[in-house]
Design a protein around this motif. Structure first.
Motif: not given
Length: 192
Positions: A145-146, A157-161, A177-178
């Motif tokens: 997540s990021y 917004v927090v996203f889940r990849l 992530w980076e």
């Protein structure tokens, strides 16, 4: 080149000029676009511009989801041609909870696998867990997540990849992530 796909209930085909009104109905739907970065369209002209701007010019694919009985678009499935091979979908809210997006997406995923694409990724807003459930039904697995400041809405917004590898290589697409300082791994239940 995009090939038309058929499922039990659906025809998946490219959008064409005659679809502007149907495209506007999809892209102006407040519920459909609630968790997407852009604002809903307000006119046919705006929808036409968006339809042309989102045409897959980067080697990606964009399918109109149509019911077989009338072939009018009610949603879309796309995959970008960029290095993340971002997979996404949208459906007018009155067609939700019938398995339509899952049915359409499974057909596209199967075609991508046959075409030799190595992997796909997809993200969803943590406040939209139903989208994550669709991703899991497509055989995708949560990676991380990021948090991103989403534009043009300019909200955090927090996203889940999620990712699915078709070629058997164990990899995770790590660009987000980076790129984003606030990134982490959540405990996610992986059942579909």
């Amino acid at each position: 080149m995009i090939v038309n796909l058929e499922t039990e209930r659906l025809v998946l085909r490219p959008f064409d000029e005659g679809d502007v009104e149907a495209y506007h109905r999809i892209m102006s739907d407040l519920e459909t676009n609630r968790f997407l970065p852009w604002y809903p369209t307000k006119s046919l002209d705006e929808a036409r511009t968006m339809m042309h701007e989102r045409a897959p010019g980067d080697g990606g694919l964009r399918y109109a989801i149509c019911l077989k009985d009338d072939l009018v678009p009610i949603g879309y499935v796309h995959v970008s041609g960029s290095d993340n091979h971002d997979f996404g979908y949208g459906l007018r809210h009155e067609f939700w909870h019938r398995g339509i997006v899952t049915e359409a997406s499974l057909a596209v995923v199967d075609q991508l696998r046959k075409d030799g694409l190595a992997y796909i990724t997809a993200t969803h807003d943590v406040n939209n867990p139903r989208s994550g459930a669709v991703m899991r039904k497509l055989g995708m697995h949560y990676c991380y997540s990021y948090e991103e400041q989403w534009q043009p809405k300019n909200i955090p917004v927090v996203f889940r990849l999620y990712q699915r590898n078709f070629d058997g290589v164990d990899r995770v697409w790590r660009k987000y992530w980076e790129q984003y300082e606030n990134h982490f791994i959540e405990k996610i239940e992986e059942r579909p």
